[in-house]
Design a protein around this motif. Structure first.
Motif: not given
Length: 375
Positions: A1-2, A88, A98-100, A121, A130, A132, A155
């Motif tokens: 997903m990155v 990222v 990071s937005r992850l 999610e 987002q 992972i 993350v």
């Protein structure tokens, strides 16, 4: 997903670069195909657009004060090369996180964890984040390696279903402000935000329900004994039966049924005892499925099918199969975990919080089979 750059170019056997459709110069072809098929870089975009690296960066990060003609040239070059911005890296370069958000599940094949991921999610998307998702397969060492890998990739937060018995390795990340939320089971060795089910209340309701229908010989078939969820459910199972005056309440307790096939075998063994249980409590959805197979096998062999069953966790088709279950809102459980992570990022000084998701007994038929002691 990155999200990273990907080359739209292709390589034939042998690795020689091919001319990409739409390329209009030797330079474009060369930077598009890249050396060894590498993804197109920001430097390649700047070269094709005829601008500096800094200017290309400002355009692709949507920064102001760039001439419209220059912006158009950079955007056209990026599109032609198939360049994708590494969001990222851009976030980290600006000093942000990071937005992850990483989610380490216990078993990705289990619908329970899929529903958790859905809830996480859904909440994260409202905050521009987002997810992972990875799976430890209930292996402590794999859980540790996955959490370390996600931390190394910076993350923005972690949600973990713990299977390890020691999470002190995450203390430094917690102290440094990384939001870490444990879901379904609490951590051991650190204090952190946690979301769990009311395991004891759910089992208490299940056992009380079976006792009310005249059952005294009640079995519990559970997962791996080291898991906190099974320990909670087992302890309450034993305590409720003992409180009802049942002698040797651990007599029919079995653990280690980590999948439906093992659960099927365990239930078959229990029902083959000289004095078998008349009712079953199955400690998760996979075990319930295995128990249903064992009961079908029993009926197919002409054996009495008068065994009551209450499963912990609702599951797809349980209503059509008339399975009585201990249910709860799994998606909401995931949403709560994501909300804790977001609020922790906004206010790192909050004391660790515990959210307990309530359960409810869903009566459908299998738990209402009268026991030998029924009036």
């Amino acid at each position: 997903m990155v999200v990273q750059g990907e080359s739209a170019g292709t390589l034939p056997p042998g690795g020689a670069p091919v001319t990409t459709e739409g390329a209009t110069s030797d330079t474009t072809t060369r930077v598009h195909a890249g050396r060894g098929g590498r993804r197109p870089t920001l430097a390649a975009v700047a070269e094709v657009a005829g601008v500096s690296l800094k200017t290309a960066s400002r355009v692709l990060n949507d920064e102001p004060n760039v001439a419209p003609q220059t912006r158009a040239k950079v955007q056209e070059a990026a599109q032609r090369l198939g360049f994708r911005r590494n969001a990222v890296a851009a976030d980290l370069a600006r000093g942000g996180s990071s937005r992850l958000v990483g989610f380490v599940t216990g078993d990705l094949a289990n619908p329970f964890y899929s529903a958790l991921a859905s809830g996480i999610e859904r909440e994260l998307r409202h905050h521009g984040l987002q997810l992972i998702t990875t799976s430890s397969d209930e292996e402590p060492e794999r859980e540790r390696s996955l959490t370390e890998a996600l931390v190394e990739r910076r993350v923005g937060a972690l949600v973990v279903t713990p299977t390890s018995t020691d999470h002190s390795s995450l203390r430094r990340e917690l102290d440094d402000g990384l939001p870490v939320v444990f879901i379904d089971r609490p951590a051991r060795g650190v204090d952190a935000d946690t979301v769990v089910i009311d395991n004891r209340g759910g089992v208490r309701d299940a056992v009380t329900h079976l006792l009310a229908h005249g059952h005294r010989r009640i079995a519990l078939v559970g997962d791996v004994s080291r898991l906190w969820t099974f320990q909670e459910r087992r302890d309450e199972f034993v305590a409720t039966l003992r409180g009802a005056g049942v002698d040797d309440p651990s007599r029919y307790v079995r653990d280690g049924a980590h999948d439906a096939d093992l659960a099927r075998a365990f239930v078959a063994e229990l029902l083959a005892l000289p004095e078998p249980p008349t009712a079953l409590v199955t400690a998760n959805n996979k075990i319930t499925v295995g128990a249903l197979h064992a009961l079908r096998d029993r009926a197919s062999a002409g054996e009495p099918a008068d065994v009551a069953l209450v499963g912990f966790d609702d599951f797809e088709l349980a209503d059509l199969l008339h399975v009585t279950v201990v249910g709860y809102d799994v998606v909401e459980m995931g949403r709560q975990a994501a909300a804790l992570a977001v609020s922790r990022a906004e206010n790192p000084e909050l004391a660790p919080r515990l959210v307990v998701v309530p359960t409810r007994l869903v009566v459908r038929g299998t738990g209402e089979v009268p026991g030998p002691g029924a009036a």
